[in-house]
Enzyme design. Structure first.
Site, PDB file in Angstrom:
ATOM      1  N   ARG A 161       0.824  -1.217   0.000  1.00 60.38           N
ATOM      2  CA  ARG A 161       0.000   0.000   0.000  1.00 60.38           C
ATOM      3  C   ARG A 161       0.857   1.266   0.000  1.00 60.38           C
ATOM      4  NH1 ARG A 161      -3.633  -1.799   3.047  1.00 60.38           N
ATOM      5  NH2 ARG A 161      -4.918  -2.224   1.239  1.00 60.38           N
ATOM      6  N   MET A 220      -9.885  -2.016  -6.711  1.00 61.89           N
ATOM      7  CA  MET A 220     -10.162  -3.074  -5.738  1.00 61.89           C
ATOM      8  C   MET A 220      -9.287  -3.025  -4.486  1.00 61.89           C
ATOM      9  SD  MET A 220     -12.711  -4.330  -7.124  1.00 61.89           S
ATOM     10  CE  MET A 220     -13.078  -5.782  -6.150  1.00 61.89           C
ATOM     11  N   ARG A 221      -8.576  -1.939  -4.266  1.00 59.75           N
ATOM     12  CA  ARG A 221      -7.733  -1.811  -3.057  1.00 59.75           C
ATOM     13  C   ARG A 221      -8.315  -0.772  -2.122  1.00 59.75           C
ATOM     14  NH1 ARG A 221      -3.744  -5.880  -3.588  1.00 59.75           N
ATOM     15  NH2 ARG A 221      -3.220  -5.990  -5.790  1.00 59.75           N
ATOM     16  N   HIS A 278     -20.169   2.401  -5.922  1.00 59.04           N
ATOM     17  CA  HIS A 278     -20.373   1.096  -5.292  1.00 59.04           C
ATOM     18  C   HIS A 278     -21.763   0.579  -5.689  1.00 59.04           C
ATOM     19  CE1 HIS A 278     -20.033  -2.048  -2.302  1.00 59.04           C
ATOM     20  NE2 HIS A 278     -21.289  -1.796  -1.991  1.00 59.04           N
ATOM     21  N   GLY A 282     -13.034   4.634   5.715  1.00 55.58           N
ATOM     22  CA  GLY A 282     -13.634   3.306   5.839  1.00 55.58           C
ATOM     23  C   GLY A 282     -13.862   2.655   4.484  1.00 55.58           C
TER      24      GLY A 282
HETATM   25  C1  GRF Z   1     -18.802  -1.592 -10.713  1.00 51.72           C
HETATM   26  O1  GRF Z   1     -19.868  -2.449 -10.405  1.00 51.72           O
HETATM   27  C2  GRF Z   1     -18.622  -0.624  -9.585  1.00 51.72           C
HETATM   28  O2  GRF Z   1     -19.824  -0.320  -8.934  1.00 51.72           O
HETATM   29  C3  GRF Z   1     -17.721  -1.371  -8.651  1.00 51.72           C
HETATM   30  O3  GRF Z   1     -16.854  -2.101  -9.472  1.00 51.72           O
HETATM   31  C4  GRF Z   1     -17.474  -2.353 -10.723  1.00 51.72           C
HETATM   32  C5  GRF Z   1     -16.545  -1.842 -11.763  1.00 51.72           C
HETATM   33  O4  GRF Z   1     -16.913  -2.234 -13.047  1.00 51.72           O
HETATM   34  N1  GRF Z   1     -17.038  -0.463  -7.767  1.00 51.72           N
HETATM   35  P1  GRF Z   1     -16.105  -1.681 -14.286  1.00 51.72           P
HETATM   36  O5  GRF Z   1     -14.650  -2.089 -14.112  1.00 51.72           O
HETATM   37  O6  GRF Z   1     -16.265  -0.204 -14.308  1.00 51.72           O
HETATM   38  O7  GRF Z   1     -16.718  -2.328 -15.499  1.00 51.72           O
END
Ligand code: GRF
Length: 296
Positions: A70, A95-96, A114, A148
């Site tokens: 990180r 994803m981090r 999200h 968070g």
């Molecule tokens: C989406 O569902 C978003 O809400 C979530 O991750 C996904 C990303 O999809 N945070 P993409 O890579 O933009 O197609």
């Protein structure tokens, strides 16, 4: 940093780890030359991310910062954001989890999307959990990132129904369609200065009674009030904010709240109500809506 609106096109960075369909929608909405802002940089912790490829195809600078912990990632990313004079950072399938070292200096200019109606269903495997719980409705949330996971102040939400026979895959696809309109709209609100986290010192601005009312609102209700506040401020009617929160600011208050609602989501009945307002109020409201709706 200068507060929004900047008075010049904002430079946007997108952080993405995967396929990047939201990134694609953001690059489409904020191309070079757009008067509100342009996607100027795409960063990924995953060198194989399709998101990087999508950026390169559009001629947008795409940088892989392979995850080596990180601290290393955040230091490099922060340096790059500064070097490219970035004004706002958009997480799109990143994803981090980012640490306070990254989040604190960007608070208020760092957004995430999200796929749930936060504060419900933060975290992973959202669609599976929504289906297991028998929800009849779900949605997506654009929010300011705080320290968070999926907890920061909500900026904008969109809803879709959950239908009989839906699978996690079907729901995901439905929500992606929604997100591709929702995220650019949220970014336009941010860049126009019409969306921000709850500011400090609201008591001074609104008076005690209105501030108390605001603090009691749910996280989903607060953004509407903040947009109304921003509109009244932009219209030179800031002193009406407290009374407007309490429903005591007459036509300007009504106009601000109707426009604040329509800024998030169109609604034929509210649009009709706008036409019944005095011309001065209506024109201000329609001008604000035009800024968010027409891509510039
Ligand atoms: C989406 O569902 C978003 O809400 C979530 O991750 C996904 C990303 O999809 N945070 P993409 O890579 O933009 O197609």
């Amino acid at each position: 940093m200068t507060p929004f609106p900047l008075g010049r096109p904002a430079r946007l960075a997108v952080l993405a780890s995967g396929r990047g369909t939201n990134l694609e929608a953001l690059m489409e909405a904020f191309p070079p030359g757009n008067s509100l802002g342009e996607v100027a940089l795409v960063l990924s912790d995953n060198p194989g991310a399709l998101a990087l490829e999508r950026a390169r195809r559009r001629g947008v600078e795409a940088v892989a910062l392979p995850w080596a912990g990180r601290r290393a990632f955040e230091e490099e990313a922060l340096a790059l954001l500064a070097a490219r004079r970035v004004d706002a950072v958009l997480l799109a399938g990143f994803m981090r989890l980012l640490s306070p070292r990254f989040v604190a200096p960007w608070y208020g200019r760092l957004l995430n999307i999200h796929p749930s109606l936060l504060p419900d269903y933060p975290g992973l495997r959202v669609h599976q959990r929504v289906l297991e719980a028998g929800e009849k409705e779900t949605g997506s949330t654009v929010h300011f990132v705080d320290q968070g996971m999926d907890t920061g102040p909500i900026l904008l939400q969109g809803r879709v129904p959950v239908l009989p026979g839906d699978t996690p895959e079907v729901l995901e696809a439905r929500l992606l369609h929604l997100e591709h309109r929702l995220y650019p709209r949220a970014v336009r609100l941010l860049l126009l200065g019409l969306a921000f986290p709850p500011p400090e010192g609201l008591e001074g601005l609104l008076g005690e009674e209105a501030a108390r009312l605001f603090h009691r609102l749910s996280p989903r209700e607060k953004p509407l009030y903040l947009r109304a506040l921003a509109l009244l401020r932009a219209w030179g009617k800031e002193e009406l904010s407290g009374p407007a929160f309490l429903g005591r600011a007459g036509e300007w208050g009504r106009g601000a709240f109707i426009a604040a609602h329509l800024l998030a989501e169109d609604h034929p009945a509210l649009r009709a109500e706008l036409w019944a307002l005095p011309r001065e109020v209506r024109e201000r409201a329609l001008a604000a809506l035009a800024l968010v709706e027409s891509p510039s």
